[in-house]
Design a protein around this motif. Sequence first.
Motif, mmCIF file in Angstrom:
data_model
loop_
_atom_site.group_PDB
_atom_site.id
_atom_site.type_symbol
_atom_site.label_atom_id
_atom_site.label_comp_id
_atom_site.label_asym_id
_atom_site.label_seq_id
_atom_site.Cartn_x
_atom_site.Cartn_y
_atom_site.Cartn_z
ATOM 1 N N ARG A 30 -121.311 0.617 12.508
ATOM 2 C CA ARG A 30 -121.099 2.008 12.102
ATOM 3 C C ARG A 30 -122.412 2.793 12.146
ATOM 4 O O ARG A 30 -123.440 2.301 11.678
ATOM 5 C CB ARG A 30 -120.587 2.059 10.659
ATOM 6 C CG ARG A 30 -119.297 1.294 10.439
ATOM 7 C CD ARG A 30 -118.883 1.423 8.995
ATOM 8 N NE ARG A 30 -117.685 0.660 8.703
ATOM 9 C CZ ARG A 30 -116.445 1.138 8.834
ATOM 10 N NH1 ARG A 30 -116.248 2.368 9.263
ATOM 11 N NH2 ARG A 30 -115.403 0.388 8.544
ATOM 12 N N SER A 55 -112.320 3.556 7.007
ATOM 13 C CA SER A 55 -112.255 2.766 5.778
ATOM 14 C C SER A 55 -113.570 2.794 4.997
ATOM 15 O O SER A 55 -113.564 2.677 3.770
ATOM 16 C CB SER A 55 -111.846 1.324 6.086
ATOM 17 O OG SER A 55 -112.857 0.665 6.785
ATOM 18 N N ASP A 58 -118.315 4.776 15.213
ATOM 19 C CA ASP A 58 -118.253 3.346 14.888
ATOM 20 C C ASP A 58 -117.416 2.648 15.941
ATOM 21 O O ASP A 58 -116.756 3.310 16.754
ATOM 22 C CB ASP A 58 -117.680 3.107 13.471
ATOM 23 C CG ASP A 58 -116.322 3.744 13.261
ATOM 24 O OD1 ASP A 58 -115.536 3.823 14.225
ATOM 25 O OD2 ASP A 58 -116.029 4.172 12.124
HETATM 26 N N1 UDP Z 1 -111.076 -1.072 14.471
HETATM 27 C C1 UDP Z 1 -110.392 -1.760 15.450
HETATM 28 N N2 UDP Z 1 -109.427 -2.654 15.083
HETATM 29 C C2 UDP Z 1 -109.096 -2.886 13.786
HETATM 30 C C3 UDP Z 1 -109.800 -2.170 12.784
HETATM 31 C C4 UDP Z 1 -110.783 -1.279 13.167
HETATM 32 O O1 UDP Z 1 -110.656 -1.587 16.635
HETATM 33 O O2 UDP Z 1 -108.220 -3.712 13.518
HETATM 34 C C5 UDP Z 1 -112.140 -0.121 14.841
HETATM 35 C C6 UDP Z 1 -111.731 1.323 14.596
HETATM 36 O O3 UDP Z 1 -111.211 1.886 15.767
HETATM 37 C C7 UDP Z 1 -113.036 1.962 14.223
HETATM 38 C C8 UDP Z 1 -113.867 0.840 13.586
HETATM 39 O O4 UDP Z 1 -113.254 -0.372 14.014
HETATM 40 O O5 UDP Z 1 -113.704 2.417 15.389
HETATM 41 C C9 UDP Z 1 -113.925 0.897 12.091
HETATM 42 O O6 UDP Z 1 -112.630 0.971 11.570
HETATM 43 P P1 UDP Z 1 -112.360 1.117 10.002
HETATM 44 O O7 UDP Z 1 -112.836 -0.096 9.301
HETATM 45 O O8 UDP Z 1 -112.885 2.416 9.550
HETATM 46 O O9 UDP Z 1 -110.794 1.019 9.880
HETATM 47 P P2 UDP Z 1 -109.651 2.081 10.009
HETATM 48 O O10 UDP Z 1 -110.109 3.313 9.318
HETATM 49 O O11 UDP Z 1 -109.448 2.233 11.478
HETATM 50 O O12 UDP Z 1 -108.523 1.371 9.315
#
Ligand code: UDP
Length: 261
Positions: free
Chosen positions: A94, A100, A175
Amino acid sequence: MNKRRRIYEGKAKILYEGPEPGTLVQHFKDDATALNGKKHAQIEGKGVLNNRISEYIFTKLGDIGVPTHFIKRINMREQLIREVEIIPLEVVIRNVAAGSLATRLGLEEGMQLPRSIVEFYYKNDKLNDPMVSEEHITAFGWATPQEIDEVMSLALRINDFMVGLFLGIGIRLIDFKIEFGRHYENEQVRIVLADEISPDSCRFWDNTTGDKLDKDRFRRDMGGVLEAYQEVARRLGVLTEAPRSRGAGPVLVTTNGQKPN
Ligand code: UDP
């Protein structure tokens, strides 16, 4: 083609047995899922775009010495890859608060982080991919401390490269998620980048307008999903009206996202 043995089918990709031992064919589907599979749709053409975008990024990473599973693209939807043993971790890098992280820590979406942050999630759909620490990873034997060090250093190198690559085409890399595997060759084992890097697994914001050019458009029912993926492909120079020569590089765009004359 359909007689090939299917090794694994995931939400957005299928892996088939490859033409030679130690190889696999990675097929990109048009399926989009969110909320751990609870939301599902077909976005016609997404697989083709992700195949191209991921090919481009993996090739460029290979050029700077990052080991990857990618061998070559076979057709519109498929690429030949090296068979690896997937480390059961989703590695998230990130640069800017979103998703999240913003929710969990109460941060404003869009806030530049003090430094790039690497997080690990245990790949397990039944458990909703819970976040884990190095302690869990080593205690349960998902990876050794040496492997975690290697994954961390590759993840940061990949991030540095990607931030620059995307900034050059007017996109802020917020991210992204990557996966790694163990590649066994001549009694040697090497950690390599696996899976894919595409708008399905990254957050891309237009640097000027802040428009989302990634899967959040699907997650948040914003519409224009395919158009956003096409825009990323177009700016990378992998989707153009006229065929461009191999290795011609990214297409320069002006700050309003238009191609310069
Ligand atoms: N992401 C992904 N697969 C997953 C979860 C997240 O490719 O199963 C990617 C998502 O697209 C983002 C980054 O990882 O670019 C961070 O995701 P985050 O933890 O914020 O989760 P989200 O908000 O997508 O649930």
